[in-house]
Design a protein around this motif. Structure first.
Motif, PDB file in Angstrom:
ATOM      1  N   GLY A 143       0.721  -1.280  -0.015  1.00  0.00           N
ATOM      2  CA  GLY A 143      -0.019   0.013  -0.203  1.00  0.00           C
ATOM      3  C   GLY A 143       0.759   1.166  -0.139  1.00  0.00           C
ATOM      4  N   VAL A 144       1.980   1.094  -0.544  1.00  0.00           N
ATOM      5  CA  VAL A 144       3.114   2.336  -0.574  1.00  0.00           C
ATOM      6  C   VAL A 144       2.815   2.984  -2.018  1.00  0.00           C
ATOM      7  N   LYS A 145       2.568   4.339  -1.868  1.00  0.00           N
ATOM      8  CA  LYS A 145       2.500   5.267  -2.969  1.00  0.00           C
ATOM      9  C   LYS A 145       3.815   5.455  -3.607  1.00  0.00           C
ATOM     10  N   CYS A 146       3.971   4.777  -4.492  1.00  0.00           N
ATOM     11  CA  CYS A 146       5.564   4.815  -5.370  1.00  0.00           C
ATOM     12  C   CYS A 146       5.153   4.706  -6.790  1.00  0.00           C
ATOM     13  N   GLU A 147       6.213   5.171  -7.614  1.00  0.00           N
ATOM     14  CA  GLU A 147       6.316   5.016  -9.138  1.00  0.00           C
ATOM     15  C   GLU A 147       7.780   4.938  -9.769  1.00  0.00           C
ATOM     16  N   LEU A 148       7.568   3.933 -10.560  1.00  0.00           N
ATOM     17  CA  LEU A 148       8.801   3.700 -11.481  1.00  0.00           C
ATOM     18  C   LEU A 148       8.886   4.954 -12.469  1.00  0.00           C
ATOM     19  N   ILE A 149      10.282   5.484 -12.256  1.00  0.00           N
ATOM     20  CA  ILE A 149      10.633   6.536 -13.094  1.00  0.00           C
ATOM     21  C   ILE A 149      11.761   6.281 -14.129  1.00  0.00           C
ATOM     22  N   ASP A 150      11.871   7.070 -15.185  1.00  0.00           N
ATOM     23  CA  ASP A 150      12.993   7.485 -15.972  1.00  0.00           C
ATOM     24  C   ASP A 150      14.102   8.136 -15.421  1.00  0.00           C
ATOM     25  N   ARG A 151      15.225   7.933 -16.368  1.00  0.00           N
ATOM     26  CA  ARG A 151      16.292   8.981 -15.916  1.00  0.00           C
ATOM     27  C   ARG A 151      15.962  10.547 -15.896  1.00  0.00           C
ATOM     28  N   THR A 152      15.348  10.782 -16.829  1.00  0.00           N
ATOM     29  CA  THR A 152      14.542  12.178 -17.044  1.00  0.00           C
ATOM     30  C   THR A 152      13.994  12.640 -15.839  1.00  0.00           C
ATOM     31  N   ARG A 153      13.029  11.956 -15.630  1.00  0.00           N
ATOM     32  CA  ARG A 153      12.353  12.531 -14.009  1.00  0.00           C
ATOM     33  C   ARG A 153      13.260  12.327 -12.647  1.00  0.00           C
ATOM     34  N   LEU A 154      14.242  11.229 -12.752  1.00  0.00           N
ATOM     35  CA  LEU A 154      15.043  11.221 -11.786  1.00  0.00           C
ATOM     36  C   LEU A 154      15.976  12.521 -11.560  1.00  0.00           C
ATOM     37  N   LEU A 155      16.371  12.902 -12.895  1.00  0.00           N
ATOM     38  CA  LEU A 155      17.381  14.221 -12.728  1.00  0.00           C
ATOM     39  C   LEU A 155      16.615  15.548 -12.484  1.00  0.00           C
ATOM     40  N   GLU A 156      15.137  15.419 -12.465  1.00  0.00           N
ATOM     41  CA  GLU A 156      14.279  16.476 -12.147  1.00  0.00           C
ATOM     42  C   GLU A 156      14.497  16.402 -10.432  1.00  0.00           C
ATOM     43  N   LEU A 157      14.209  15.300  -9.819  1.00  0.00           N
ATOM     44  CA  LEU A 157      14.239  15.227  -8.506  1.00  0.00           C
ATOM     45  C   LEU A 157      15.412  15.477  -7.760  1.00  0.00           C
ATOM     46  N   GLU A 158      16.527  14.790  -8.381  1.00  0.00           N
ATOM     47  CA  GLU A 158      17.904  14.486  -7.925  1.00  0.00           C
ATOM     48  C   GLU A 158      18.786  14.838  -8.866  1.00  0.00           C
ATOM     49  N   PRO A 159      19.296  16.158  -9.260  1.00  0.00           N
ATOM     50  CA  PRO A 159      19.866  16.320 -10.569  1.00  0.00           C
ATOM     51  C   PRO A 159      21.417  15.929 -10.788  1.00  0.00           C
ATOM     52  N   HIS A 160      21.963  15.671  -9.477  1.00  0.00           N
ATOM     53  CA  HIS A 160      23.331  15.140  -9.269  1.00  0.00           C
ATOM     54  C   HIS A 160      23.480  13.680  -9.177  1.00  0.00           C
ATOM     55  N   THR A 161      22.387  12.858  -9.559  1.00  0.00           N
ATOM     56  CA  THR A 161      22.533  11.337  -9.172  1.00  0.00           C
ATOM     57  C   THR A 161      22.514  10.585 -10.453  1.00  0.00           C
ATOM     58  N   ALA A 162      23.437   9.624 -10.430  1.00  0.00           N
ATOM     59  CA  ALA A 162      23.491   8.532 -11.668  1.00  0.00           C
ATOM     60  C   ALA A 162      22.321   7.757 -11.534  1.00  0.00           C
ATOM     61  N   GLY A 163      22.396   7.167 -12.657  1.00  0.00           N
ATOM     62  CA  GLY A 163      21.080   6.109 -12.553  1.00  0.00           C
ATOM     63  C   GLY A 163      20.491   5.849 -13.974  1.00  0.00           C
ATOM     64  N   VAL A 164      20.117   4.579 -14.324  1.00  0.00           N
ATOM     65  CA  VAL A 164      19.298   4.552 -15.575  1.00  0.00           C
ATOM     66  C   VAL A 164      17.876   4.629 -15.321  1.00  0.00           C
ATOM     67  N   ALA A 165      17.299   4.710 -14.042  1.00  0.00           N
ATOM     68  CA  ALA A 165      16.195   4.408 -13.675  1.00  0.00           C
ATOM     69  C   ALA A 165      16.038   4.418 -12.161  1.00  0.00           C
ATOM     70  N   ALA A 166      14.696   4.574 -11.817  1.00  0.00           N
ATOM     71  CA  ALA A 166      14.609   4.886 -10.072  1.00  0.00           C
ATOM     72  C   ALA A 166      13.178   4.520  -9.701  1.00  0.00           C
ATOM     73  N   LEU A 167      12.993   4.435  -8.340  1.00  0.00           N
ATOM     74  CA  LEU A 167      11.638   4.186  -8.059  1.00  0.00           C
ATOM     75  C   LEU A 167      11.654   5.193  -7.033  1.00  0.00           C
ATOM     76  N   HIS A 168      10.635   6.096  -7.179  1.00  0.00           N
ATOM     77  CA  HIS A 168      10.279   7.428  -6.332  1.00  0.00           C
ATOM     78  C   HIS A 168       8.984   7.079  -5.391  1.00  0.00           C
ATOM     79  N   VAL A 169       9.398   7.491  -4.067  1.00  0.00           N
ATOM     80  CA  VAL A 169       8.750   6.963  -3.335  1.00  0.00           C
ATOM     81  C   VAL A 169       8.381   8.399  -2.355  1.00  0.00           C
ATOM     82  N   PRO A 170       7.166   9.152  -2.924  1.00  0.00           N
ATOM     83  CA  PRO A 170       7.126  10.517  -2.302  1.00  0.00           C
ATOM     84  C   PRO A 170       6.590  10.541  -0.948  1.00  0.00           C
ATOM     85  N   GLU A 171       6.202   9.515  -0.208  1.00  0.00           N
ATOM     86  CA  GLU A 171       5.605   9.618   1.146  1.00  0.00           C
ATOM     87  C   GLU A 171       6.758   9.322   2.081  1.00  0.00           C
TER      88      GLU A 171
END
Length: 399
Positions: free
Chosen positions: A116-144
C-alpha cells in the motif's frame, strides 16, 4: 520492594517509550515504570540513526515490519502534528545504477504496491528532475518517505508519560530478573522493583535481558556498527532529499545512501561492520568478553563463513575513506573525499539465528509474564507506536 507497578518496561528507547505511551492511552489507570541503564532516553539506537520515516516499501507483505511500519508511520506523523515535533515528508528515490538492477527495482515496486505504498517507477529524465546530481538509468520514487528527529520524539513521549503519572527511571542498570506465577521482580542498580508484567525493549541487550529471566532466545544479538560521513555545507546541494541504492535482497541492510536530515545536514552511509563491543560506537571501542561472545556463537560463525566477501568489503570501506567514497559515487559521481567529514556512528542490534541467517522480521517472544522484543532494528523507530500498540494488545489478554 521499593516500587510496585502494573507493568515494568526495560529500555527507554523509542520502542519502550512507545509501549508505555500505548499503555497510557489504552489503560490510563495502569501504573508503569520504565527502566534504563543510561542517564537519558534514546541513548542508543533511537538517538543514533539518520531519522528516516520509512514508507514500508522494503518489507515482505504481511510481515510484522510491513504492517507496523505502515501503521506506525501514520501514528508518528499524527503524534508530531499534535506535539509540534518537526518532521517533513520529502520523498526518496531508490536508484538503479545499471541495467541489471532494473528487475530488482521492479520487484521492489511490486512489494511497495502490495504494502500500500505510494510509489512510481521513473526514468532517468524524471530522476534528474528530482535529484539532478544522481547517476542512474531508472529509479523508484517514493514520495511519502519522510524525515524526523527521533530523539525529540522520544523526549516528547517521555514528557507525556511523566504528565500521565508514568515514571522513567534512568541510571537503573538491570542486574537480575525473577519471574514467578504472580509477578516479575527486577533487581537494578537503583533498587528492586516488582510488577505484574514486564516488557523487554532493551535493544542491544534484549537477548541478555531475556536470558536473565531464564527465557533465553535461540537467536542472539550481533552488533553491527554503521559509520557515517556528513557532506560539508558547500557540497550539500548534491543531495536534495534521500537517495538510496537498490538493496541486496540477501541482507536487511539498505546500502550506503544519502539522507538529508530534519536539521538540513546531509549524512552519507551507513556501512555495516561488526562492532567489537555491543555499544562500540567508535572503532577503538573493544570489549574482549563481548567480542568472544559474538565470535563463539555458532550462528555468527555460519553467517561469516557464508558472507565473508561482503563482510570484507564492509571492513575495507570502514578503514578506507576512498573506498567509502567510491561506493557513494555509484549514486552521486561528483562526490569527492574532500566533500565529507566524519559523522557519529550508530549500532544496529541485529538478531542472528543459529543457522547463520539474519533475522529479517521483528521477533517477539513471550512467557507468562514477560514480553521480550528480541529483534527490532530498522524500521522499528518508524513502526514504534504500532509495535507498542501490538504489545499492549498482547498484555491486555492477561490483564
Amino acid at each position: 520492594m521499593e516500587t510496585t507497578a502494573d507493568v515494568i518496561i526495560v529500555g527507554a528507547g523509542i520502542v519502550g517509550l512507545a509501549t508505555a505511551f500505548a499503555l497510557q492511552e489504552a489503560y490510563p489507570g495502569k501504573t508503569v515504570l520504565i527502566l534504563d541503564k543510561e542517564d537519558r532516553v534514546a541513548f542508543h539506537q533511537s538517538g543514533r540513526n539518520s531519522g528516516v520515516l520509512h514508507s514500508g516499501i522494503y518489507y515482505k507483505p504481511g510481515s510484522l515490519k510491513a504492517v507496523t511500519c505502515r501503521a506506525g508511520k501514520r501514528a508518528i506523523e499524527e503524534f508530531c502534528e499534535r506535539e509540534a515535533v518537526p518532521y517533513k515528508i520529502c520523498g526518496k528515490v531508490i536508484v538503479a545504477t545499471t541495467e541489471a538492477e532494473r528487475n530488482a527495482l521492479k520487484t521492489l515496486y511490486g512489494r511497495g504496491q502490495a504494502n500500500g505504498v505510494k510509489c512510481e517507477l521513473i526514468d532517468r529524465t524524471r530522476l534528474l528532475e528530482l535529484e539532478p546530481h544522481t547517476a542512474g538509468v531508472a529509479a523508484l520514487h517514493v514520495p511519502e518517505t519522510g524525515i524526523v528527529d527521533y530523539t525529540k520524539v522520544c523526549e516528547r513521549l517521555s514528557s507525556r508519560l511523566g504528565e500521565g503519572g508514568k515514571r522513567v527511571l534512568t541510571n537503573a542498570r538491570l542486574l537480575k530478573l525473577h519471574e514467578t506465577a504472580s509477578h516479575v521482580t527486577a533487581e537494578t542498580s537503583a533498587g528492586d522493583f516488582t510488577a505484574s508484567f514486564l516488557v523487554n525493549c532493551a535493544g542491544l541487550q534484549s537477548d541478555r535481558v531475556a536470558a536473565l529471566a531464564g527465557s533465553a532466545s535461540p537467536e542472539k544479538i550481533v552488533p553491527f556498527r554503521g559509520e557515517y560521513f556528513e557532506l560539508k555545507a558547500e557540497a550539500s546541494y548534491l543531495c536534495r532529499n534521500l537517495i538510496y541504492p537498490v538493496p541486496d535482497p540477501k541482507f536487511p541492510f539498505l546500502g550506503v545512501h544519502f539522507t538529508r536530515t530534519i536539521s538540513g545536514a546531509v549524512v552519507c552511509g551507513p556501512n555495516a561492520v561488526l562492532a567489537l563491543a555491543r555499544e562500540g560506537y567508535h572503532k577503538t571501542d573493544v570489549s574482549l568478553s563481548e567480542l568472544i561472545e559474538t565470535l563463539s556463537y555458532s550462528g555468527f560463525r555460519k553467517l561469516a563463513a557464508r558472507h565473508w566477501q561482503t563482510g570484507a568489503g564492509e571492513i575495507w570501506r570502514s578503514i578506507s575513506k576512498p573506498a567509502f567514497v567510491k561506493a557513494l559515487q555509484r549514486l552521486v559521481p561528483q562526490i569527492t573525499t574532500n566533500d565529507l567529514v566524519p559523522a557519529p556512528s550508530g549500532i544496529r542490534a541485529q538478531a542472528v539465528a543459529p543457522d547463520g541467517s539474519l533475522v529479517d522480521d521483528f521477533s517477539i517472544r513471550e512467557t507468562r509474564r514477560i514480553v521480550n522484543v528480541i529483534n527490532a532494528p530498522s524500521p522499528a523507530a518508524t513502526a514504534s507506536l504500532a509495535v507498542g500498540g501490538m504489545i499492549v494488545e498482547r498484555l491486555a489478554q492477561r490483564f
